[in-house]
Design an enzyme around this catalytic site. Structure first.
Site, PDB file in Angstrom:
ATOM      1  N   LEU A  90       0.851  -1.193   0.000  1.00 48.57           N
ATOM      2  CA  LEU A  90       0.000   0.000   0.000  1.00 48.57           C
ATOM      3  C   LEU A  90       0.882   1.238   0.000  1.00 48.57           C
ATOM      4  O   LEU A  90       2.020   1.199   0.510  1.00 48.57           O
ATOM      5  CB  LEU A  90      -0.902  -0.011   1.240  1.00 48.57           C
ATOM      6  CG  LEU A  90      -1.707  -1.298   1.445  1.00 48.57           C
ATOM      7  CD1 LEU A  90      -2.631  -1.154   2.641  1.00 48.57           C
ATOM      8  CD2 LEU A  90      -2.488  -1.665   0.195  1.00 48.57           C
ATOM      9  N   GLY A  97       1.034  -5.269   1.432  1.00 49.18           N
ATOM     10  CA  GLY A  97      -0.141  -5.334   0.564  1.00 49.18           C
ATOM     11  C   GLY A  97       0.128  -6.140  -0.703  1.00 49.18           C
ATOM     12  O   GLY A  97      -0.776  -6.787  -1.228  1.00 49.18           O
ATOM     13  N   ASN A 115       5.421  -7.513   6.057  1.00 51.41           N
ATOM     14  CA  ASN A 115       6.489  -6.882   6.850  1.00 51.41           C
ATOM     15  C   ASN A 115       5.997  -5.735   7.726  1.00 51.41           C
ATOM     16  O   ASN A 115       6.791  -4.898   8.168  1.00 51.41           O
ATOM     17  CB  ASN A 115       7.594  -6.364   5.905  1.00 51.41           C
ATOM     18  CG  ASN A 115       7.090  -5.266   4.982  1.00 51.41           C
ATOM     19  OD1 ASN A 115       5.890  -5.171   4.733  1.00 51.41           O
ATOM     20  ND2 ASN A 115       7.971  -4.431   4.488  1.00 51.41           N
ATOM     21  N   GLU A 116       4.688  -5.683   7.997  1.00 51.66           N
ATOM     22  CA  GLU A 116       4.126  -4.533   8.702  1.00 51.66           C
ATOM     23  C   GLU A 116       4.850  -4.210  10.008  1.00 51.66           C
ATOM     24  O   GLU A 116       5.054  -3.046  10.338  1.00 51.66           O
ATOM     25  CB  GLU A 116       2.625  -4.754   8.985  1.00 51.66           C
ATOM     26  CG  GLU A 116       1.716  -4.441   7.804  1.00 51.66           C
ATOM     27  CD  GLU A 116       1.611  -5.580   6.800  1.00 51.66           C
ATOM     28  OE1 GLU A 116       2.377  -6.561   6.896  1.00 51.66           O
ATOM     29  OE2 GLU A 116       0.747  -5.478   5.912  1.00 51.66           O
TER      30      GLU A 116
HETATM   31  C1  LIG Z   1      -5.275  -4.455  15.091  1.00 52.14           C
HETATM   32  C2  LIG Z   1      -4.592  -3.734  13.964  1.00 52.14           C
HETATM   33  C3  LIG Z   1      -5.488  -3.436  12.876  1.00 52.14           C
HETATM   34  C4  LIG Z   1      -5.225  -2.589  11.954  1.00 52.14           C
HETATM   35  C5  LIG Z   1      -3.951  -1.883  11.778  1.00 52.14           C
HETATM   36  C6  LIG Z   1      -4.185  -0.778  10.932  1.00 52.14           C
HETATM   37  C7  LIG Z   1      -3.636  -0.567   9.799  1.00 52.14           C
HETATM   38  C8  LIG Z   1      -2.554  -1.299   9.117  1.00 52.14           C
HETATM   39  C9  LIG Z   1      -2.546  -0.751   7.780  1.00 52.14           C
HETATM   40  C10 LIG Z   1      -1.874  -1.101   6.710  1.00 52.14           C
HETATM   41  C11 LIG Z   1      -1.093  -2.252   6.468  1.00 52.14           C
HETATM   42  C12 LIG Z   1       0.019  -1.884   5.531  1.00 52.14           C
HETATM   43  C13 LIG Z   1       0.210  -2.455   4.369  1.00 52.14           C
HETATM   44  C14 LIG Z   1       1.269  -2.051   3.428  1.00 52.14           C
HETATM   45  O1  LIG Z   1       1.293  -2.522   2.324  1.00 52.14           O
HETATM   46  S1  LIG Z   1       2.440  -0.925   3.927  1.00 52.14           S
HETATM   47  C15 LIG Z   1       3.620  -0.843   2.608  1.00 52.14           C
HETATM   48  C16 LIG Z   1       4.744  -1.800   2.832  1.00 52.14           C
HETATM   49  N1  LIG Z   1       5.696  -1.665   1.759  1.00 52.14           N
HETATM   50  C17 LIG Z   1       6.984  -1.647   1.942  1.00 52.14           C
HETATM   51  O2  LIG Z   1       7.482  -1.777   3.033  1.00 52.14           O
HETATM   52  C18 LIG Z   1       7.806  -1.470   0.695  1.00 52.14           C
HETATM   53  C19 LIG Z   1       8.873  -0.468   0.871  1.00 52.14           C
HETATM   54  N2  LIG Z   1       9.615  -0.344  -0.383  1.00 52.14           N
HETATM   55  C20 LIG Z   1      10.660  -1.119  -0.679  1.00 52.14           C
HETATM   56  O3  LIG Z   1      11.048  -1.996   0.061  1.00 52.14           O
HETATM   57  C21 LIG Z   1      11.312  -0.852  -2.006  1.00 52.14           C
HETATM   58  O4  LIG Z   1      10.883   0.388  -2.477  1.00 52.14           O
HETATM   59  C22 LIG Z   1      11.013  -1.927  -3.061  1.00 52.14           C
HETATM   60  C23 LIG Z   1      11.755  -3.218  -2.702  1.00 52.14           C
HETATM   61  C24 LIG Z   1       9.524  -2.208  -3.206  1.00 52.14           C
HETATM   62  C25 LIG Z   1      11.506  -1.445  -4.427  1.00 52.14           C
HETATM   63  O5  LIG Z   1      12.832  -1.043  -4.345  1.00 52.14           O
HETATM   64  P1  LIG Z   1      13.408   0.011  -5.398  1.00 52.14           P
HETATM   65  O6  LIG Z   1      14.835   0.159  -5.051  1.00 52.14           O
HETATM   66  O7  LIG Z   1      13.077  -0.304  -6.772  1.00 52.14           O
HETATM   67  O8  LIG Z   1      12.524   1.282  -5.169  1.00 52.14           O
HETATM   68  P2  LIG Z   1      12.886   2.495  -4.305  1.00 52.14           P
HETATM   69  O9  LIG Z   1      13.808   3.337  -5.114  1.00 52.14           O
HETATM   70  O10 LIG Z   1      13.292   2.044  -2.974  1.00 52.14           O
HETATM   71  O11 LIG Z   1      11.541   3.241  -4.111  1.00 52.14           O
HETATM   72  C26 LIG Z   1      11.177   4.225  -5.025  1.00 52.14           C
HETATM   73  C27 LIG Z   1      10.409   5.312  -4.299  1.00 52.14           C
HETATM   74  O12 LIG Z   1       9.163   4.763  -3.858  1.00 52.14           O
HETATM   75  C28 LIG Z   1       9.012   4.960  -2.443  1.00 52.14           C
HETATM   76  N3  LIG Z   1       8.235   3.827  -1.949  1.00 52.14           N
HETATM   77  C29 LIG Z   1       8.552   2.535  -2.074  1.00 52.14           C
HETATM   78  N4  LIG Z   1       7.576   1.777  -1.590  1.00 52.14           N
HETATM   79  C30 LIG Z   1       6.623   2.618  -1.149  1.00 52.14           C
HETATM   80  C31 LIG Z   1       5.341   2.439  -0.538  1.00 52.14           C
HETATM   81  N5  LIG Z   1       4.827   1.228  -0.287  1.00 52.14           N
HETATM   82  N6  LIG Z   1       4.619   3.536  -0.235  1.00 52.14           N
HETATM   83  C32 LIG Z   1       5.082   4.764  -0.501  1.00 52.14           C
HETATM   84  N7  LIG Z   1       6.287   5.020  -1.077  1.00 52.14           N
HETATM   85  C33 LIG Z   1       7.032   3.939  -1.394  1.00 52.14           C
HETATM   86  C34 LIG Z   1      10.396   5.090  -1.946  1.00 52.14           C
HETATM   87  O13 LIG Z   1      10.353   5.842  -0.765  1.00 52.14           O
HETATM   88  C35 LIG Z   1      11.077   5.858  -3.091  1.00 52.14           C
HETATM   89  O14 LIG Z   1      10.709   7.225  -3.001  1.00 52.14           O
HETATM   90  P3  LIG Z   1      11.621   8.393  -3.585  1.00 52.14           P
HETATM   91  O15 LIG Z   1      12.967   8.262  -2.943  1.00 52.14           O
HETATM   92  O16 LIG Z   1      10.890   9.644  -3.239  1.00 52.14           O
HETATM   93  O17 LIG Z   1      11.687   8.148  -5.075  1.00 52.14           O
END
Ligand SMILES: CC/C=C\C/C=C\C/C=C\C/C=C/C(=O)SCCNC(=O)CCNC(=O)[C@H](O)C(C)(C)COP(=O)(O)OP(=O)(O)OC[C@H]1O[C@@H](n2cnc3c(N)ncnc32)[C@H](O)[C@@H]1OP(=O)(O)O
Length: 206
Positions: free
Chosen positions: A15, A60, A83-84
């Site tokens: 997400l 997500g 990985n949350e």
């Molecule tokens: C009782 C409890 C009940 C409820 C709890 C309530 C809520 C819980 C809610 C939500 C659950 C969450 C779900 C999710 O999906 S959270 C998202 C998790 N994602 C990640 O951790 C991914 C992080 N990203 C990476 O690891 C890498 O970017 C990736 C391996 C995917 C790709 O690597 P690559 O080297 O190709 O890309 P980057 O250059 O690192 O990234 C480019 C750019 O994009 C930004 N980025 C990456 N992923 C995200 C993302 N998911 N959201 C927003 N932005 C993201 C990254 O910061 C870079 O930005 P910039 O430097 O500005 O270009």
């Protein structure tokens, strides 16, 4: 249906974390409701689905992959997992239950609490994916082969079987949609959660 990515090395980055950081409650509400509805549709399709995981698949992304009927992943360099906890947040119950349905309670608990991202080989070993292939083309072929199995299966028998298997998780979300949404909106406004997300977003910047 095959769910895959057009990107080079990301199946789905999960997400958009910026939707949770300093959130506008109305916007977050639409975002989360869309996610709930999308997941309900994908998890309950009347037709077979395969995820061809041709890149990293955190949180997500892993949820969407797990929601298909079969997972084929390109290896060995990509990673997948819920990985949350690494973000300092909690995977919602329906995310967790989807994982339990795929790898079982014990493995899911370890996976969820540690927020581990599994390599393709590790994911195969714990049953998070069904097959590992060395490149995207052979993965697509494998995915298609899996879908071909259903040419000899009655669509009705397929759908009823899947409904019975997935019903408890689906029903929980249907019954608790508003509660789940209200919780997320409140949870995301907590200063601790906001701090955790800020630190995580900073850690992603290069
Ligand atoms: C009782 C409890 C009940 C409820 C709890 C309530 C809520 C819980 C809610 C939500 C659950 C969450 C779900 C999710 O999906 S959270 C998202 C998790 N994602 C990640 O951790 C991914 C992080 N990203 C990476 O690891 C890498 O970017 C990736 C391996 C995917 C790709 O690597 P690559 O080297 O190709 O890309 P980057 O250059 O690192 O990234 C480019 C750019 O994009 C930004 N980025 C990456 N992923 C995200 C993302 N998911 N959201 C927003 N932005 C993201 C990254 O910061 C870079 O930005 P910039 O430097 O500005 O270009």
């Amino acid at each position: 249906m095959i769910l895959t990515s057009g990107l080079q090395k990301v199946f789905c980055a999960g997400l958009d974390i910026t939707e949770f950081y300093n959130p506008n409650p109305d916007r977050l509400s639409k975002f989360w409701t869309t996610l709930q509805d999308t997941w309900l549709s994908l998890y309950t399709t009347s037709f077979p689905t395969v995820s061809v995981i041709n890149g990293h698949s955190p949180a997500g992304g892993c949820l969407f992959a797990m929601s298909c009927d079969y997972r084929v992943m390109v290896g060995p360099n990509y990673t997948i997992g819920l990985n949350e906890t690494k973000l300092g947040i909690v995977a919602p119950k329906w995310f967790q239950d989807t994982m339990v349905a795929v790898i079982g309670q014990r493995k899911a608990e370890v996976s969820l609490t540690t927020g581990k991202m599994y390599t393709t080989d590790e994911a195969l070993q714990i049953g998070l994916i069904d097959e590992s292939l060395p490149d995207a083309n052979s993965a697509l072929k494998k995915g298609t082969q899996f879908l071909n199995n259903f040419q000899k299966i009655s669509p009705w028998a397929y759908k009823m079987t899947k409904d019975i298997s997935r019903q408890p998780t689906v029903q929980w979300l249907i019954d608790n949609k508003q509660k789940d949404l209200d919780f997320v909106i409140k949870y995301m406004q907590s200063p601790t959660v906001q701090k955790n997300l800020e630190l995580y977003l900073q850690s992603l910047k290069k």
